[in-house]
Design a protein around this motif. Structure first.
Motif, short mmCIF file in Angstrom:
data_model
loop_
_atom_site.label_atom_id
_atom_site.label_comp_id
_atom_site.label_asym_id
_atom_site.label_seq_id
_atom_site.Cartn_x
_atom_site.Cartn_y
_atom_site.Cartn_z
N PRO A 151 4.53 -9.76 2.23
CA PRO A 151 5.43 -9.22 3.25
C PRO A 151 5.91 -7.82 2.86
N ALA A 152 5.94 -6.93 3.83
CA ALA A 152 6.43 -5.57 3.55
C ALA A 152 7.87 -5.61 3.04
N ASP A 153 8.64 -6.60 3.47
CA ASP A 153 10.03 -6.74 3.01
C ASP A 153 10.11 -7.05 1.52
N ASN A 154 9.02 -7.50 0.94
CA ASN A 154 9.01 -7.86 -0.48
C ASN A 154 8.51 -6.73 -1.36
N VAL A 155 8.37 -5.53 -0.80
CA VAL A 155 7.87 -4.37 -1.53
C VAL A 155 8.99 -3.35 -1.69
N VAL A 156 9.10 -2.79 -2.88
CA VAL A 156 10.00 -1.66 -3.13
C VAL A 156 9.16 -0.51 -3.65
N LEU A 157 9.13 0.58 -2.90
CA LEU A 157 8.41 1.78 -3.31
C LEU A 157 9.33 2.66 -4.14
N GLY A 158 8.87 3.03 -5.33
CA GLY A 158 9.66 3.90 -6.18
C GLY A 158 8.93 5.19 -6.49
N GLY A 159 9.64 6.32 -6.38
CA GLY A 159 9.08 7.60 -6.78
C GLY A 159 8.18 8.25 -5.77
N VAL A 160 8.10 7.73 -4.55
CA VAL A 160 7.22 8.31 -3.52
C VAL A 160 7.75 9.68 -3.10
N ARG A 161 6.87 10.67 -3.07
CA ARG A 161 7.27 12.01 -2.66
C ARG A 161 6.16 12.79 -1.97
N ASP A 162 5.04 12.12 -1.66
CA ASP A 162 3.94 12.82 -0.99
C ASP A 162 3.27 11.93 0.05
N PRO A 163 4.04 11.44 1.04
CA PRO A 163 3.44 10.59 2.06
C PRO A 163 2.70 11.41 3.11
N ASP A 164 1.68 10.83 3.70
CA ASP A 164 1.05 11.40 4.87
C ASP A 164 1.94 11.12 6.09
N PRO A 165 1.79 11.88 7.18
CA PRO A 165 2.66 11.68 8.35
C PRO A 165 2.73 10.24 8.86
N PRO A 166 1.61 9.51 9.00
CA PRO A 166 1.75 8.12 9.45
C PRO A 166 2.53 7.26 8.46
N GLU A 167 2.37 7.51 7.17
CA GLU A 167 3.13 6.77 6.16
C GLU A 167 4.61 7.12 6.25
N GLN A 168 4.90 8.39 6.47
CA GLN A 168 6.31 8.81 6.57
C GLN A 168 7.01 8.12 7.72
N ARG A 169 6.30 7.92 8.82
CA ARG A 169 6.90 7.22 9.95
C ARG A 169 7.27 5.79 9.57
N LEU A 170 6.40 5.13 8.79
CA LEU A 170 6.72 3.78 8.33
C LEU A 170 7.95 3.78 7.43
N LEU A 171 8.04 4.77 6.57
CA LEU A 171 9.20 4.86 5.67
C LEU A 171 10.47 5.16 6.45
N ASP A 172 10.36 6.06 7.43
CA ASP A 172 11.53 6.39 8.25
C ASP A 172 12.01 5.17 9.03
N ASP A 173 11.08 4.31 9.43
CA ASP A 173 11.43 3.10 10.19
C ASP A 173 11.91 1.97 9.29
N GLY A 174 11.90 2.19 7.98
CA GLY A 174 12.39 1.18 7.06
C GLY A 174 11.48 -0.01 6.89
N VAL A 175 10.18 0.19 7.18
CA VAL A 175 9.23 -0.92 7.03
C VAL A 175 9.15 -1.36 5.57
N VAL A 176 9.25 -0.41 4.66
CA VAL A 176 9.25 -0.69 3.23
C VAL A 176 10.44 0.03 2.61
#
Length: 281
Positions: A151-176
């Motif tokens: 489950p995406a709710d069971n993931v914690v991303l640490g240190g991310v600083r170079d997302p692609d635009p589609p990935e950034q949208r997922l992060l902005d939406d709080g998916v992970v």
């Protein structure tokens, strides 16, 4: 605090969407250092082969036989109550490990330390790089043929600083959930993990460029001291395993020279609080 767990060491250096051969050699070097540090023998899966540098479909087809062997190895270890400790050349190998892990430990929280989210899919990736789809595959955002279930709710991303635009949208939406590099990193992780068991995926490019040799170099990364602080935090939870990817050697050369200059010993020392807990008997 010892819980009676026993770890088992694996070195995976089969094809996994590699764009150069240094990660395959790096997995061997890191595996040797982990074996020296833990006093364990390792099981080797896969062998170094010339890189393909081609489409994700071709890369995945070429990698799948040995990735399935890695998945079988995880099944065996987790069935036996052992904690996997794995040196792997590329993040794409997590397509094989995480689905098995979550079947055995559905309550696990995966701490994914990486400069990149690896949340692209074949439909969103601008490059078709297989490694950039690893976490997305494990969470079921696309079908790798190797399973999903995390489950995406069971993931914690640490240190991310170079997302692609589609990935950034997922992060902005709080998916992970995400935790940036900084002085509050450990406390934020502690809050998100609560009392759940934890599994660490470490992509070495989460570290500040120059600490280790990595394919990707993204400024603003963690220090080894910060990594050690995270390792200490995870060791105080219920750690169920560890995988380290994207450790490269800078240049091929004599084995002793490569190992001495690679930074493997420093990396393993930073992870030692977690390794001690995973290997406690």
């Amino acid at each position: 605090m010892a819980r009676g767990a026993t770890s088992a060491l694996t070195v995976f250096r089969g094809r996994a969407g590699d764009r150069n051969e240094r990660g395959m050699l790096g997995a061997r070097v890191l595996g040797s250092e982990l074996a020296r540090h833990t006093g364990q023998n390792s099981v080797l899966i896969g062998q170094s082969r010339p890189v393909l540098n081609t489409s994700w479909e071709t890369e995945l087809a070429a990698a799948s036989p040995e990735l399935r062997r890695l998945a079988c190895r995880y099944e065996e270890l987790l069935d036996a109550g052992l904690s996997p400790v794995t040196a792997m050349n590329r993040c794409a190998a997590a397509l094989a490990t995480l689905p098995v892990l979550v079947r055995h430990r559905p309550d696990v929280r995966v701490v994914w330390l990486d400069a990149h989210p690896d949340l692209n899919t074949p439909a969103t990736s601008a490059t078709g790089y297989l490694g950039g789809m690893a976490l997305a595959g494990a969470t079921g955002m696309w079908d790798s043929g190797l399973g999903a279930g995390l489950p995406a709710d069971n993931v914690v991303l640490g240190g991310v600083r170079d997302p692609d635009p589609p990935e950034q949208r997922l992060l902005d939406d709080g998916v992970v959930a995400t935790v940036p590099v900084g002085p509050d990193m450990s406390s934020r992780l502690e809050e998100l993990l609560a009392d759940h068991p934890v599994y660490l995926h470490l992509d070495c490019d989460v570290l500040e460029p120059g600490i280790l040799s990595t394919e990707q170099r993204v400024p603003g990364g963690m220090t080894l001291d910060q990594l050690e602080a995270v390792a200490e935090l995870l060791a105080d939870r219920e750690p169920v395993g560890l995988e380290v990817a994207e450790f490269q050697v800078a240049e091929p050369g004599p084995s002793s020279t490569v190992e001495a200059s690679s930074g493997a010993a420093e990396l393993v020392e930073a992870l030692s609080p977690l390794l001690r807990e995973l290997g406690a008997r």
